[in-house]
Design an enzyme around this catalytic site. Structure first.
Site, PDB file in Angstrom:
ATOM      1  CD  GLN A 158      -2.469  -1.190   2.747  1.00 19.26           C
ATOM      2  OE1 GLN A 158      -3.369  -0.434   3.059  1.00 19.26           O
ATOM      3  NE2 GLN A 158      -1.982  -2.075   3.600  1.00 19.26           N
ATOM      4  CG  ASP A 161       7.910   3.768   0.944  1.00 20.10           C
ATOM      5  OD1 ASP A 161       7.996   2.798   0.172  1.00 20.10           O
ATOM      6  OD2 ASP A 161       7.712   3.642   2.180  1.00 20.10           O
ATOM      7  CG  HIS A 176      -2.947   2.799  -1.645  1.00 22.36           C
ATOM      8  ND1 HIS A 176      -2.946   2.634  -0.273  1.00 22.36           N
ATOM      9  CD2 HIS A 176      -4.093   2.211  -2.076  1.00 22.36           C
ATOM     10  CE1 HIS A 176      -4.038   1.965   0.093  1.00 22.36           C
ATOM     11  NE2 HIS A 176      -4.736   1.699  -0.980  1.00 22.36           N
TER      12      HIS A 176
END
Ligand code: BJW
Length: 304
Positions: A158, A161, A176
């Site tokens: 999710q 980064d 995401h």
């Protein structure tokens, strides 16, 4: 510590697993005594099988069982959340120090917020890009990168980064999106496909779509937005597995939070690795109460 608990560290002074708690759940997991073999000791609390939360020591045996299940499983799916990057210095969303303690999701992580105050939202994302660019993958990312090279292992995150990819993980499904990709906010055809922009800082805020000159947006999934169809399809396909590990997620955000339940419904043995109880804890077969950057290397060690 619960009565009867006897937490010990790893032999040889290594304290890798100190403080890691494992908890079994589910009717198909029978309580049993686990021998203290002295290499790695973790605290096991069996909800519903030991009265009064009485804790017992679980040593090597359970860790080895977990490791053996992962080693012998044909299909292993790991889903990660913000907690896996906490040791790298990336803030989580919820809980102490979480981003949502200081910022309102509705003001920053929705398309409406972006339309209302594009510069504010971009300043927030620009700040997060500056923070994340300075972070390095940690031991948990490294373990999952190695596992991702095994046939049958699938990695879903999710996180935006990209630390899994930076650690060398293969075929990561990023539910995401990514902080490092942009797309056109106005939805022009050419700009609908995300493009990569890793410049820190971005030369202009808000950045513009190179195709139509409208505002570009971070190619992340905000509240109320659908996940990319292909990503969700791949994640759902990955719930057909033998072992499903949920690592470092509060398990509150859907549809990601539903994947563990899907996997369990398909017959997967489900495991959660998290220092705190989550929405998913009552429903997984095994909860490992510990830090991803400690627990995953310990599992990998036990797999050798
Ligand atoms: C450690 C650790 C260490 C700390 N080691 N662990 C069903 C029911 C209810 C609501 C909904 C539903 N279906 C959809 C919704 C609405 C909504 C939703 O889920 N809301 C809930 C909050 C109630 N979902 C959506 O809106 C989604 N879209 C959608 O469903 O669309 C439907 C649709 C279909 C068709 C057309 C249109 C629409 C989209 C969700 C997008 C989420 N976006 C964000 C922001 C991404 C961009 C950005 O980063 O800016 O994603 S929100 C934020 O939460 C981020 C995360 O990926 C996500 C999950 O957070 P995560 O990873 O779990 O982090 P934390 O902080 O919550 O937890 C960290 C954990 O780590 C903690 O448990 C710690 O204990 C632990 N930890 N240190 C291991 N060292």
């Amino acid at each position: 510590m619960a009565p009867g608990a006897n937490l010990v560290g790893i032999a040889g002074g290594d304290r890798l697993l100190d403080g890691v708690h494992l908890r079994r759940h589910g009717r198909d997991e029978q309580p049993r005594e686990l021998p203290d073999e002295g290499l790695v000791a973790v605290l096991l609390q069996k909800r519903g099988c030991v009265e009064g939360g009485h804790a017992r020591i679980m040593t090597d045996a359970c860790l080895r069982e977990l490791a053996a299940r992962i080693s012998t499983a044909g299909r292993v799916t790991v889903m990660t959340g913000a907690g896996i990057s906490a040791a790298s210095g990336v803030p989580t969303f919820r809980g102490p120090g979480g981003l949502w303690r200081s910022f309102q999701p509705s003001e920053l992580a929705t398309p409406q917020a972006f339309a209302r105050d594009t510069l504010l939202v971009w300043e927030w994302y620009s700040w997060r890009r500056e923070m994340v660019v300075a972070c390095r993958p940690n031991a948990a990312h490294d373990v999952l990168a190695r596992w991702s090279r095994r046939d049958g292992v699938r990695l879903i995150t999710q996180n935006v980064d990209d630390l899994h990819t930076r650690a060398g993980a293969r075929h990561v499904v990023r539910l995401h999106g990514s902080l490092w990709e942009l797309r056109c906010f106005t939805g022009c055809p050419a700009g609908s496909r995300p493009w990569r922009d890793e410049r820190v800082p971005l030369p202009r805020l808000p950045p513009l779509c190179p195709h139509c000159g409208g505002h570009a947006r971070p190619a992340v999934v905000w509240f109320g937005e659908a996940l990319a169809h292909g990503d969700l399809e791949q994640a759902l396909a990955a719930t057909r597995c033998d072992v499903f590990l949920s690592v470092g997620t509060s398990a509150v955000v859907h549809p990601a939070a539903g994947l563990m339940h899907e996997a369990r419904a398909h017959g997967a043995w489900t495991v959660e690795i998290n220092p705190e109880a989550t929405e998913a804890s009552p429903d997984v077969h095994l909860t490992v109460r510990g830090l991803a950057e400690e627990v995953l290397p310990a599992i990998e060690l036990a797999m050798r």
